[in-house]
Design an enzyme around this catalytic site. Sequence first.
Site, mmCIF file in Angstrom:
data_model
loop_
_atom_site.group_PDB
_atom_site.id
_atom_site.type_symbol
_atom_site.label_atom_id
_atom_site.label_comp_id
_atom_site.label_asym_id
_atom_site.label_seq_id
_atom_site.Cartn_x
_atom_site.Cartn_y
_atom_site.Cartn_z
ATOM 1 N N LYS A 90 0.854 -1.188 0.000
ATOM 2 C CA LYS A 90 0.000 0.000 0.000
ATOM 3 C C LYS A 90 0.880 1.226 0.000
ATOM 4 O O LYS A 90 1.818 1.330 0.792
ATOM 5 C CB LYS A 90 -0.869 -0.016 1.279
ATOM 6 C CG LYS A 90 -1.833 1.144 1.354
ATOM 7 C CD LYS A 90 -3.114 0.849 0.609
ATOM 8 C CE LYS A 90 -3.904 2.082 0.272
ATOM 9 N NZ LYS A 90 -3.449 2.787 -0.964
ATOM 10 N N LYS A 114 5.333 3.448 8.404
ATOM 11 C CA LYS A 114 4.144 4.282 8.563
ATOM 12 C C LYS A 114 2.894 3.411 8.569
ATOM 13 O O LYS A 114 2.039 3.529 9.445
ATOM 14 C CB LYS A 114 4.084 5.272 7.395
ATOM 15 C CG LYS A 114 2.891 6.187 7.395
ATOM 16 C CD LYS A 114 2.632 6.813 6.024
ATOM 17 C CE LYS A 114 3.845 7.495 5.445
ATOM 18 N NZ LYS A 114 3.500 8.382 4.308
ATOM 19 N N LYS A 126 5.284 1.717 -3.073
ATOM 20 C CA LYS A 126 5.222 3.072 -3.641
ATOM 21 C C LYS A 126 5.464 2.984 -5.134
ATOM 22 O O LYS A 126 6.092 2.028 -5.595
ATOM 23 C CB LYS A 126 6.307 3.952 -3.023
ATOM 24 C CG LYS A 126 5.980 5.424 -3.073
ATOM 25 C CD LYS A 126 5.064 5.807 -1.930
ATOM 26 C CE LYS A 126 4.564 7.225 -2.023
ATOM 27 N NZ LYS A 126 3.923 7.647 -0.768
ATOM 28 N N ASP A 166 -0.086 10.611 -4.545
ATOM 29 C CA ASP A 166 1.033 11.272 -3.869
ATOM 30 C C ASP A 166 1.243 12.555 -4.679
ATOM 31 O O ASP A 166 0.314 12.982 -5.380
ATOM 32 C CB ASP A 166 2.278 10.363 -3.866
ATOM 33 C CG ASP A 166 3.336 10.827 -2.855
ATOM 34 O OD1 ASP A 166 3.235 10.449 -1.676
ATOM 35 O OD2 ASP A 166 4.259 11.578 -3.239
ATOM 36 N N THR A 210 -5.032 13.359 5.556
ATOM 37 C CA THR A 210 -3.636 13.552 5.966
ATOM 38 C C THR A 210 -3.524 14.820 6.813
ATOM 39 O O THR A 210 -2.883 14.820 7.876
ATOM 40 C CB THR A 210 -2.710 13.627 4.741
ATOM 41 O OG1 THR A 210 -3.000 12.518 3.895
ATOM 42 C CG2 THR A 210 -1.254 13.594 5.146
ATOM 43 N N SER A 381 -6.971 5.521 3.798
ATOM 44 C CA SER A 381 -6.975 4.654 2.609
ATOM 45 C C SER A 381 -7.333 3.216 3.003
ATOM 46 O O SER A 381 -8.079 2.536 2.297
ATOM 47 C CB SER A 381 -5.596 4.649 1.945
ATOM 48 O OG SER A 381 -5.432 5.760 1.099
#
Length: 449
Positions: A90, A114, A126, A166, A210, A381
């Site tokens: 993820k 994280k 990522k 992102d 966020t 998410s």
Amino acid sequence: MNTYLVSVIENVKKKYAHEPEFVQTVEEVFTSLEPVIDKHPEYEKVDLLGRMVEPERMFTFRVCWEDDQGQWHTNTGWRCQFNGALGPYKGGIRFQANVYPGIIKFLGFEQIFKNSLTGLPIGGGKGGADFDPAGKSEAEIMRFCQAYMQALYRYIGPDIDVPAGDMGVGGREIGYLFGEYRRLKGAWENGVLTGKGFASGGSRIRPEATGFGAVYYLENVLRHEGEEIAGKTIACAGFGNVTWGICRKARELGAKVVTLSGPDGYIYDADGVVTDEKIAYLVEMRASGRNRVQDYADRFGVPFYPGEKPWGVKADVMMPSAMQNDVHMESARRIAANHVKYYIEVANMPTTNDALKFLMEQPGMIVAPSKAVNAGGVATSALEMAQNSERLVWTAEEVDRQLHQIMDTIYQMSVEAAREYGLGYNLVAGANIAGFKRVAEAMMEQGVF
Ligand code: GLU
């Protein structure tokens, strides 16, 4: 220093010298782990740390797209499936001209810890492309996203790898990526991407998560000092989704964001980014694709400082929320000279390692690390994934309640992990240790591979 730990870090430095951002994050995370590695000599035999710094796999692919003049262009795309011990990989996708494997791997490595901190079942990954979205038309963005997904779709899935946004990838791009995935697979697997629009199965609160999460974390820090958020001034960097969420939640709680930054400089708004009009304008500026913060100064008549960063201003709280390595030693010295008490990282790795160390050594300064502070985004998410797999939609209140609780837990776990290893009130080391412990435990349980 623990010899096993040192040898892994040295090896990464040598082997990945051409990926400095990745080396930087490995050094930062692993250095905090010393007391844990000392306590677990069994990790060396199975080379747990050496395995953690090697992605399980990483794809590189060609992305060809046609511009509005009929000219074709070729970019490179990547997806790094870094560590799947805790769940499906993820993490977001970044579209920016400077993207290369070192950026993808630093973000992927951060993401492992994280995601672990959220307590939810998500592994770390990522992706991205060296594509510059600035100045591209709507149709060009759509064609690029479609081409990107044509290469990526065979490697992802709701139980395999779940990308999100992102930098350079927001709700619009996720929509195009999801549309292309659906077309190619011929199936409604909306759990394959998060950050979708609400009509396509996105979660309430994901766009603001966020920023909201960062402010919930900040409240915990302030409470520890016996202070309140109301009345505080906050210096932010960036003007994207994350900063927008911070502005909104700060206003709701009686605080105000006084700076925003972009590649062109920063603005200082003494009244704060607090009105509906100002907050809505951030979204407009981002959607314009111009990537300029001066537009805000022109519109609202506030000072603009071209080519500068906001780290010299006087504010109660600094929240670097733009990008990696935004705060260097020189800025760190200015922050310390201004006696800023709260340095709350928001962007992924916004501080160079020497500047971070310097700030953590300042008497009375409290430093909080991004992998904890910004974890509300990916946590929400994961809540979107849960709703998609249940084929249910939760209310905004429900998602926000869970987000708030997750942020409080992340803060408490970090505090406790540092205390357990005799490090005192060290939120940076605490987050690294707490994140690491869960991944290490799962990897030990699952055997060596
Ligand atoms: N890119 C975001 C991050 O850095 C979000 C990732 C996600 O939601 O999967 O955590």
